[in-house]
Design a protein around this motif. Sequence first.
Motif, PDB file in Angstrom:
ATOM      1  N   LEU A 256       0.809  -1.221   0.181  1.00  0.00           N
ATOM      2  CA  LEU A 256       0.098   0.023   0.005  1.00  0.00           C
ATOM      3  C   LEU A 256       0.868   1.313  -0.174  1.00  0.00           C
ATOM      4  CD1 LEU A 256      -3.195  -0.756   2.622  1.00  0.00           C
ATOM      5  CD2 LEU A 256      -2.759  -0.720   0.007  1.00  0.00           C
ATOM      6  N   GLU A 257       2.062   1.314   0.885  1.00  0.00           N
ATOM      7  CA  GLU A 257       2.914   2.536   0.564  1.00  0.00           C
ATOM      8  C   GLU A 257       3.441   2.542  -0.493  1.00  0.00           C
ATOM      9  OE1 GLU A 257       6.510   4.759   1.274  1.00  0.00           O
ATOM     10  OE2 GLU A 257       6.364   2.513   0.106  1.00  0.00           O
ATOM     11  N   VAL A 258       4.002   1.557  -1.278  1.00  0.00           N
ATOM     12  CA  VAL A 258       4.232   1.798  -2.881  1.00  0.00           C
ATOM     13  C   VAL A 258       3.256   2.420  -3.701  1.00  0.00           C
ATOM     14  CG1 VAL A 258       5.177   0.714  -4.678  1.00  0.00           C
ATOM     15  CG2 VAL A 258       5.969  -0.094  -2.595  1.00  0.00           C
ATOM     16  N   LEU A 259       1.821   1.963  -3.559  1.00  0.00           N
ATOM     17  CA  LEU A 259       1.005   2.547  -4.329  1.00  0.00           C
ATOM     18  C   LEU A 259       0.759   3.996  -3.925  1.00  0.00           C
ATOM     19  CD1 LEU A 259      -2.144  -0.437  -4.453  1.00  0.00           C
ATOM     20  CD2 LEU A 259      -0.835   0.834  -6.354  1.00  0.00           C
ATOM     21  N   CYS A 260       0.573   4.228  -2.517  1.00  0.00           N
ATOM     22  CA  CYS A 260       0.264   5.752  -2.525  1.00  0.00           C
ATOM     23  C   CYS A 260       1.431   6.558  -2.643  1.00  0.00           C
ATOM     24  CB  CYS A 260       0.263   5.766  -0.933  1.00  0.00           C
ATOM     25  SG  CYS A 260      -1.650   4.834  -0.187  1.00  0.00           S
ATOM     26  N   ARG A 261       2.577   5.990  -3.201  1.00  0.00           N
ATOM     27  CA  ARG A 261       3.535   6.869  -3.444  1.00  0.00           C
ATOM     28  C   ARG A 261       3.466   7.527  -4.854  1.00  0.00           C
ATOM     29  NH1 ARG A 261       9.756   5.848  -1.876  1.00  0.00           N
ATOM     30  NH2 ARG A 261       9.808   5.544   0.303  1.00  0.00           N
TER      31      ARG A 261
END
Length: 276
Positions: free
Chosen positions: A270-275
């Motif tokens: 999710l962190e990668v997506l939200c970048r």
Amino acid sequence: MNIYISFDMEGIGGIDRFSDEYKAASAYSRAIHAHLQAVIDGIQRSPKNDEIETITVADSHGDGKNLDYLALSEMDERIELISGYPRGEYMMSGLDRHDVIFFLGYHASSGQHRANMDHSYSTSFHRVSINGIKCSEAMINQIYAKEKHIPVGLIIGDSGLYNQLILEGYMPYVEYVVTKDSLAHSAVVHRNFQKVRAEIMEKVALVLDKDFSALPLGDLTTPYNVTIETNTTLHADMAEMLPGTTRLDGYRIGMSFDSGKDLINGLMSLEVLCRK
């Protein structure tokens, strides 16, 4: 004996905002390496020094490219560096075969009052809760460590995380060194580093003298029911497309995991997506 050090930057003294990383790059670099040097000095002066075979340092802030490989190599020939992003189990990559964990430069979870640069894995997450408990990265990473039967012995970070873990009772048994007294999200009282350094060295020696098998591993148990509240509905829209997620409302995503490894990797996905 093998020691694992997971490094983050927001809990390091001498730093009070995210922009220090690039607007005050020289001071930033000196600060993070000075704190790590204090940990290494504590290890080297410990009576247990000769028993230590490997010191693994996981660069776990941002893109994992903060620490100077040659500078670390000069600190101690037993140091190995994990760097780069993305990678599996990001802040805890390569944890196998270690005996005790130090969290260096850690910070409070998003929403903690008087906590410098508070967040949980991503500044795009407004809040991360597991089984109804607001969780910091230290608490989440301990879940994975518990799975490996490796205790967290020492945390070095700001007063916001100290208040959350020690005073609020989530990890009251962990040795802790406060690097700075947080006044607000971007304001702190920096403790004199000579005092911080002395405390770090003292606590490192204290932890290394303990019976690791007797140290607590944490209280959170499976299943890990996670609620991630994002800052924007756009981020929630992207997260909703991941298999295994449930859209709870405009901002909130629900996920459930049966292992600490899946928990960390799910959050990092999710962190990668939200970048984006």
